[in-house]
Design an enzyme around this catalytic site. Structure first.
Site, short mmCIF file in Angstrom:
data_model
loop_
_atom_site.label_atom_id
_atom_site.label_comp_id
_atom_site.label_asym_id
_atom_site.label_seq_id
_atom_site.Cartn_x
_atom_site.Cartn_y
_atom_site.Cartn_z
N ASP A 291 -7.31 2.25 -2.10
CA ASP A 291 -8.77 2.20 -1.94
C ASP A 291 -9.29 3.51 -1.38
OD1 ASP A 291 -7.80 -0.78 -1.78
OD2 ASP A 291 -9.87 -0.75 -2.45
N CYS B 130 -1.19 -6.75 -4.84
CA CYS B 130 -2.61 -6.83 -5.19
C CYS B 130 -2.81 -6.62 -6.70
CB CYS B 130 -3.43 -5.84 -4.36
SG CYS B 130 -5.21 -6.22 -4.33
#
Ligand code: RUB
Length: 317
Positions: A200, A131
């Site tokens: 996250d 990512c």
């Protein structure tokens, strides 16, 4: 009762977060705080009660965008806890000061985290990334700044290809990049010295919630004895998990996975698009924060110290 006006910056920020034009947990946090600042600075409230209603409505609009990155409610929590005053003007001033302080702390935290993460990296090392994480890039940038020569294997990260952003930013740091499809990671793990990913949300038991594909990467890295490092500022710690809440995993549009024509040509299928997964602490070697690096099992101590036992949701109180 006067109708509550959401500031255009709040609406625009919410739309951009939902559409992933603003994305990545730290960037979402900074934008969320900024939008709340606009709401406060240009409040049309005539009474303190109206001001609170306005801010709560703005906060809810921002919360409704994406559910997984805890940096968003943590940004709101930080600012709300600093709102103070008797008049609308005083309330607005304290809110804007809270936003400025939060954004400054975000920058400082990322610099401090980068310096700590850089210590794990040696001259000549190869890092594999998944990512796009600004916290991970801060570690690599700090190591490059120390004169270390690094190279990177970058997973493209289907379906949104955030790996392309990582590749571009690494090239800007002059780091040689090999871009690979996600399924090729196992093939490269023998050649890499560290896997570095962001987060996250991090739960009280040390589980790491990050972009889908992180878990299988972590399991394969463990099988090869390649260290799995999570670079995550403490705004990624989810205080709600201290009292048993679980982290909601966002499910995104099927159109991100396959376009309509292709799908119809295949026939009747279901398409799943979970945006994040949960990596159990046993597959994580270290969580690097601005306060130091921790084994995932001890992150609960940091969480308790920073957030206390009971997480508050001041935008509902
Ligand atoms: C982004 C993602 C990142 C974390 C950490 O997902 O999973 O690894 O948010 O990023 P998405 P940062 O692209 O769906 O937002 O370190 O910049 O906070």
């Amino acid at each position: 009762m006067a109708s509550i006006e959401i500031h255009p910056d709040v609406e625009a920020t919410a739309e951009e977060i939902a559409a992933m034009e603003i994305r990545g947990a730290a960037t979402i946090a900074a934008a969320t705080a900024g939008a709340l600042g606009s709401q406060a600075a240009e409040s049309t409230a005539e009474t303190p009660e109206q001001f609170h209603d306005e801010l709560q409505t703005a906060a809810q609009r921002l919360l409704d965008t994406r559910p997984t990155a805890v940096s968003l409610p943590n940004a709101l929590r930080y600012v709300f806890e600093r709102i103070d005053g008797e008049t609308v003007e005083e309330l607005a001033t304290s809110t804007v000061a809270g936003v400025d302080e939060f954004q400054h702390r975000l920058d400082t935290a990322q610099d401090d985290l980068g310096a700590i993460g850089a210590n794990r990296l040696r001259d000549g090392d190869t890092v594999l990334t998944h990512c796009h994480s600004t916290d991970v890039l801060a570690c690599i940038e700090a190591a490059v700044g120390q004169g270390k020569s690094l190279s990177a294997i970058v997973k493209e990260t289907r379906p949104r290809n955030q790996g392309h952003i990582t590749a571009k930013q690494l090239r800007e740091l002059d780091v040689p990049v090999t871009l690979i499809v996600d399924g090729a990671a196992g093939r490269y793990l023998d050649e890499v010295d560290h896997v570095f990913v962001g987060a996250d949300s991090i739960a009280a038991d040390g589980s790491v919630v990050n972009k889908i594909g992180t878990r299988s990467l972590a399991v394969t890295a463990r099988e090869r004895d390649t260290p799995m490092v999570v670079a995550a500022q403490t705004i990624k710690l989810d205080p709600a998990t201290l009292s048993g809440h679980t982290v909601e995993i966002e499910s995104r549009s099927e159109a991100e996975v396959i376009d309509t024509d292709r799908r119809e040509s295949i026939g009747e299928i279901e398409v799943g698009n979970p945006a994040f997964d949960v990596t159990p602490p046993r597959y994580v070697d270290a969580i690097v924060t601005e306060h130091g690096q921790f084994p995932p099992e001890s992150i609960v101590m940091v969480m308790r110290e920073l957030f206390g036992e009971h997480h508050r949701t001041p935008w509902t109180e």
